[in-house]
Enzyme design. Structure first.
Site, PDB file in Angstrom:
ATOM      1  CG  HIS A 179      16.157   9.281  -1.900  1.00 21.85           C
ATOM      2  ND1 HIS A 179      16.758   9.087  -0.679  1.00 21.85           N
ATOM      3  CD2 HIS A 179      14.915   9.753  -1.631  1.00 21.85           C
ATOM      4  CE1 HIS A 179      15.926   9.411   0.280  1.00 21.85           C
ATOM      5  NE2 HIS A 179      14.796   9.819  -0.266  1.00 21.85           N
ATOM      6  CE1 TYR A 220      15.154  -0.417  -1.732  1.00 17.02           C
ATOM      7  CE2 TYR A 220      13.422  -2.011  -1.362  1.00 17.02           C
ATOM      8  CZ  TYR A 220      13.897  -0.893  -2.011  1.00 17.02           C
ATOM      9  OH  TYR A 220      13.097  -0.257  -2.942  1.00 17.02           O
ATOM     10  N   PRO A 236       6.075  -4.866  -4.104  1.00 12.63           N
ATOM     11  CG  PRO A 236       5.165  -3.955  -2.156  1.00 12.63           C
ATOM     12  CD  PRO A 236       5.115  -5.135  -3.032  1.00 12.63           C
ATOM     13  CE  LYS A 253      11.722  -0.903 -11.492  1.00 15.35           C
ATOM     14  NZ  LYS A 253      12.325   0.311 -12.029  1.00 15.35           N
ATOM     15  CE1 TYR A 296      14.903   2.452  -6.337  1.00 13.59           C
ATOM     16  CE2 TYR A 296      14.790   0.122  -5.758  1.00 13.59           C
ATOM     17  CZ  TYR A 296      14.493   1.451  -5.488  1.00 13.59           C
ATOM     18  OH  TYR A 296      13.773   1.755  -4.350  1.00 13.59           O
TER      19      TYR A 296
HETATM   20  P1  FAS Z   1      -5.386   1.498  -8.366  1.00 13.13           P
HETATM   21  O1  FAS Z   1      -5.760   0.199  -7.714  1.00 13.13           O
HETATM   22  O2  FAS Z   1      -4.610   2.507  -7.609  1.00 13.13           O
HETATM   23  O3  FAS Z   1      -6.725   2.255  -8.857  1.00 13.13           O
HETATM   24  C1  FAS Z   1      -7.782   1.527  -9.429  1.00 13.13           C
HETATM   25  C2  FAS Z   1      -9.067   2.290  -9.122  1.00 13.13           C
HETATM   26  O4  FAS Z   1     -10.150   1.611  -9.772  1.00 13.13           O
HETATM   27  C3  FAS Z   1      -9.372   2.294  -7.635  1.00 13.13           C
HETATM   28  O5  FAS Z   1      -9.594   3.620  -7.192  1.00 13.13           O
HETATM   29  C4  FAS Z   1     -10.632   1.428  -7.510  1.00 13.13           C
HETATM   30  O6  FAS Z   1     -11.516   1.901  -6.512  1.00 13.13           O
HETATM   31  C5  FAS Z   1     -11.242   1.571  -8.889  1.00 13.13           C
HETATM   32  N1  FAS Z   1     -12.096   0.426  -9.264  1.00 13.13           N
HETATM   33  C6  FAS Z   1     -11.866  -0.887  -9.040  1.00 13.13           C
HETATM   34  N2  FAS Z   1     -12.881  -1.627  -9.530  1.00 13.13           N
HETATM   35  C7  FAS Z   1     -13.763  -0.747 -10.086  1.00 13.13           C
HETATM   36  C8  FAS Z   1     -15.016  -0.898 -10.753  1.00 13.13           C
HETATM   37  N3  FAS Z   1     -15.552  -2.110 -10.945  1.00 13.13           N
HETATM   38  N4  FAS Z   1     -15.654   0.220 -11.177  1.00 13.13           N
HETATM   39  C9  FAS Z   1     -15.091   1.449 -11.001  1.00 13.13           C
HETATM   40  N5  FAS Z   1     -13.916   1.660 -10.378  1.00 13.13           N
HETATM   41  C10 FAS Z   1     -13.264   0.563  -9.926  1.00 13.13           C
HETATM   42  N6  FAS Z   1       3.477   0.311  -5.413  1.00 13.13           N
HETATM   43  C11 FAS Z   1       4.727   0.744  -5.148  1.00 13.13           C
HETATM   44  O7  FAS Z   1       5.442   1.096  -6.088  1.00 13.13           O
HETATM   45  N7  FAS Z   1       5.186   0.807  -3.857  1.00 13.13           N
HETATM   46  C12 FAS Z   1       4.410   0.437  -2.782  1.00 13.13           C
HETATM   47  O8  FAS Z   1       4.835   0.486  -1.637  1.00 13.13           O
HETATM   48  C13 FAS Z   1       3.107  -0.022  -3.016  1.00 13.13           C
HETATM   49  N8  FAS Z   1       2.294  -0.388  -1.968  1.00 13.13           N
HETATM   50  C14 FAS Z   1       1.049  -0.861  -2.248  1.00 13.13           C
HETATM   51  C15 FAS Z   1       0.193  -1.273  -1.199  1.00 13.13           C
HETATM   52  C16 FAS Z   1      -1.086  -1.784  -1.475  1.00 13.13           C
HETATM   53  C17 FAS Z   1      -1.985  -2.236  -0.335  1.00 13.13           C
HETATM   54  C18 FAS Z   1      -1.529  -1.884  -2.819  1.00 13.13           C
HETATM   55  C19 FAS Z   1      -2.900  -2.457  -3.146  1.00 13.13           C
HETATM   56  C20 FAS Z   1      -0.701  -1.464  -3.858  1.00 13.13           C
HETATM   57  C21 FAS Z   1       0.591  -0.942  -3.572  1.00 13.13           C
HETATM   58  N9  FAS Z   1       1.435  -0.518  -4.600  1.00 13.13           N
HETATM   59  C22 FAS Z   1       2.684  -0.066  -4.365  1.00 13.13           C
HETATM   60  C23 FAS Z   1       1.012  -0.560  -5.963  1.00 13.13           C
HETATM   61  C24 FAS Z   1       0.136   0.633  -6.228  1.00 13.13           C
HETATM   62  O9  FAS Z   1       0.865   1.822  -6.009  1.00 13.13           O
HETATM   63  C25 FAS Z   1      -0.359   0.520  -7.641  1.00 13.13           C
HETATM   64  O10 FAS Z   1       0.706   0.191  -8.516  1.00 13.13           O
HETATM   65  C26 FAS Z   1      -1.046   1.757  -8.137  1.00 13.13           C
HETATM   66  O11 FAS Z   1      -2.034   2.117  -7.225  1.00 13.13           O
HETATM   67  C27 FAS Z   1      -1.606   1.439  -9.519  1.00 13.13           C
HETATM   68  O12 FAS Z   1      -2.484   2.431  -9.886  1.00 13.13           O
HETATM   69  P2  FAS Z   1      -3.804   2.044 -10.713  1.00 13.13           P
HETATM   70  O13 FAS Z   1      -3.433   1.158 -11.822  1.00 13.13           O
HETATM   71  O14 FAS Z   1      -4.488   3.342 -10.974  1.00 13.13           O
HETATM   72  O15 FAS Z   1      -4.662   1.117  -9.734  1.00 13.13           O
HETATM   73  C1  PHB Z   2       7.587   3.327  -0.062  1.00  9.36           C
HETATM   74  O1  PHB Z   2       8.138   4.411   0.206  1.00  9.36           O
HETATM   75  O2  PHB Z   2       6.405   3.069   0.264  1.00  9.36           O
HETATM   76  C2  PHB Z   2       8.377   2.280  -0.804  1.00  9.36           C
HETATM   77  C3  PHB Z   2       9.683   2.549  -1.203  1.00  9.36           C
HETATM   78  C4  PHB Z   2      10.383   1.574  -1.903  1.00  9.36           C
HETATM   79  C5  PHB Z   2       9.770   0.358  -2.184  1.00  9.36           C
HETATM   80  C6  PHB Z   2       8.454   0.098  -1.776  1.00  9.36           C
HETATM   81  C7  PHB Z   2       7.756   1.066  -1.083  1.00  9.36           C
HETATM   82  O3  PHB Z   2      10.445  -0.607  -2.869  1.00  9.36           O
END
Ligand code: FAS
Ligand code: PHB
Length: 388
Positions: A72, A200, A292, A296, A383
């Site tokens: 993009h 957005y 989100p 980032k 961004y």
């Molecule tokens: P993660 O949370 O992905 O991974 C951590 C892992 O550790 C998990 O698999 C968990 O099961 C494991 N864990 C936890 N406790 C443990 C324990 N005690 N023992 C062993 N394992 C354990 N980011 C965006 O940029 N855009 C988005 O739209 C977006 N939407 C999101 C929606 C939701 C619902 C959430 C929760 C996050 C979202 N994020 C988004 C952020 C997300 O992408 C995170 O930044 C990303 O998953 C970070 O990766 P990790 O740091 O690996 O953490």
């Molecule tokens: C997504 O594609 O899930 C998305 C894109 C941009 C954002 C957040 C989420 O700022």
């Protein structure tokens, strides 16, 4: 078991760290609470900074990324009813973004782990960190009904926002900066063609976002009250609310269809300082959470792993300076991204308790972005992300 780095969490941060360390000759074992299927089933981030793309390319994960990702060159922001402004990344910041879902990244990471024969212990429980500040750190946990122990040199806490690692840093050592937002994001996936650009929208009814996962899989979000549940949102209500929040010409392009996933995520900003304590190093959501709105979260996790993997490799090469400075190094990018994500969230949402003055200031910000290429260049540079 004995390894050089014990990694807690097999999300993007933990899995990527294990892969990079392996490729650079450092051994690790990853301990994950959930099943592989559960981790792969989570729908999360969708947009990669170009530095994230280049890092994934550098470890041999560029093929599917470029085959199925969508570059993009801009995002659009709808505001003031039917106003639309373009933030043109390539023109103003010299690089694009890549739409490529976190689910695919996790699939690619696990495929690479399997190919390299690396160790991820799924469905572990009772994970505990020991002797974190001593000379012989170790991790204990239960897996397969048996108590296990991993002796290691270092522990990488990659266990996300509800993980155990961050609790191993004593309260008198750590500072927890936090802001919760008074709304959530209701997100859906639908097997429909997405809009041509990420869009957005700030609207009197609230925030909306139009994104994608592939040419026949759209990802949409609307701001919703914190106490809403997905049961409050039929597909009809979602599509009606989403299109009501978009500029008319964009709303007219939305192809609706049944949702195949629907979830509500609360929005929060949080940073744990420092990101290291003794032989424990935090990376990803274990150390910081961003709303989100700035896309980032995943990119910050990847950046932390870039710094931490390089620091471990340098340490085993005899140079401990990068590892000693990891928290300070990583936090520079963390705070920059936390601020940008907070700023984008305030700019694009409606807050329940705000005054008409607050909204007028928001509209003035958006009007200034519309008038000033310099202002848009500043947003574009933040961004697409800073260089590592
Ligand atoms: P993660 O949370 O992905 O991974 C951590 C892992 O550790 C998990 O698999 C968990 O099961 C494991 N864990 C936890 N406790 C443990 C324990 N005690 N023992 C062993 N394992 C354990 N980011 C965006 O940029 N855009 C988005 O739209 C977006 N939407 C999101 C929606 C939701 C619902 C959430 C929760 C996050 C979202 N994020 C988004 C952020 C997300 O992408 C995170 O930044 C990303 O998953 C970070 O990766 P990790 O740091 O690996 O953490
Ligand atoms: C997504 O594609 O899930 C998305 C894109 C941009 C954002 C957040 C989420 O700022």
């Amino acid at each position: 078991m004995k390894t050089q780095v014990a990694i807690i969490g097999a999300g993007p941060a933990g899995t990527l760290l294990s892969l990079i360390l392996h490729q650079r000759g450092v051994s690790s074992v990853v301990i994950e609470r959930q099943s592989k299927h559960y981790v792969l089933d989570r729908v999360r981030a969708g947009v990669l900074e170009w530095t994230s793309v280049e890092l994934l390319e550098s470890i041999g994960m560029g093929q599917r990324l470029h085959a199925e990702g969508h570059r993009h060159d801009r995002v659009k922001i709808g505001w003031g009813g039917n106003e639309i402004l373009d933030i043109e990344f390539e023109k103003l910041a010299g690089r694009p973004m890549m739409a490529y879902g976190q689910t695919k990244i996790q699939e690619d990471l696990y495929a690479a782990v399997d190919h390299e024969g690396l160790d991820i212990v799924f469905e572990s429980s009772d994970v505990e960190l020991h002797d974190v500040t001593g000379d012989s750190p170790y991790v204990t946990f239960t897996a397969g009904g048996e108590s296990q122990r991993i002796d290691c040199d270092y522990i990488a806490g990659c266990d996300g926002q509800h993980g155990v690692s961050r609790t191993a840093i004593p309260d008198h050592v750590k500072t927890d900066y936090e802001r919760a937002y008074p709304f959530g994001w209701l997100g859906i996936l639908s097997e429909t063609p997405p809009l041509p650009h990420l869009l957005y929208a700030n609207n009197e009814r609230g925030f909306a976002l139009c994104s994608e996962r592939n040419p026949m899989l759209s990802r949409y979000y609307v701001q919703c009250p914190l106490d809403d549940t997905v049961k409050d949102w039929s597909d009809d209500r979602f599509w009606s609310e989403l299109t009501a929040r978009l500029p008319d010409d964009q709303a007219a392009q939305v192809v609706t269809g049944p949702s195949i996933e629907k979830s509500i995520a609360p929005l929060r900003s949080q940073v744990i300082e420092p990101m290291q304590y003794g032989n424990l190093f935090l990376a990803g959501d274990a150390a910081h959470i961003v709303p989100p709105t700035g896309a980032k979260g995943l990119n910050l996790a990847i950046a932390d792993v870039h710094y931490l993997s390089g620091a471990f490799v340098a340490r085993y090469g005899g140079d401990a300076t990068k590892l000693e400075a990891y928290s300070e190094t990583a936090l520079r990018r963390v705070w920059s991204s936390v601020r940008f994500s907070w700023w984008m969230t305030v700019l694009l949402h409606r807050f329940p308790d705000e005054s008409p003055f607050d909204q007028r200031m928001r509209e003035e910000d958006l009007a200034y972005l519309t008038r000033s290429e310099t202002a848009r260049a500043s947003v574009a540079q933040q961004y697409v992300g800073l260089d590592y």
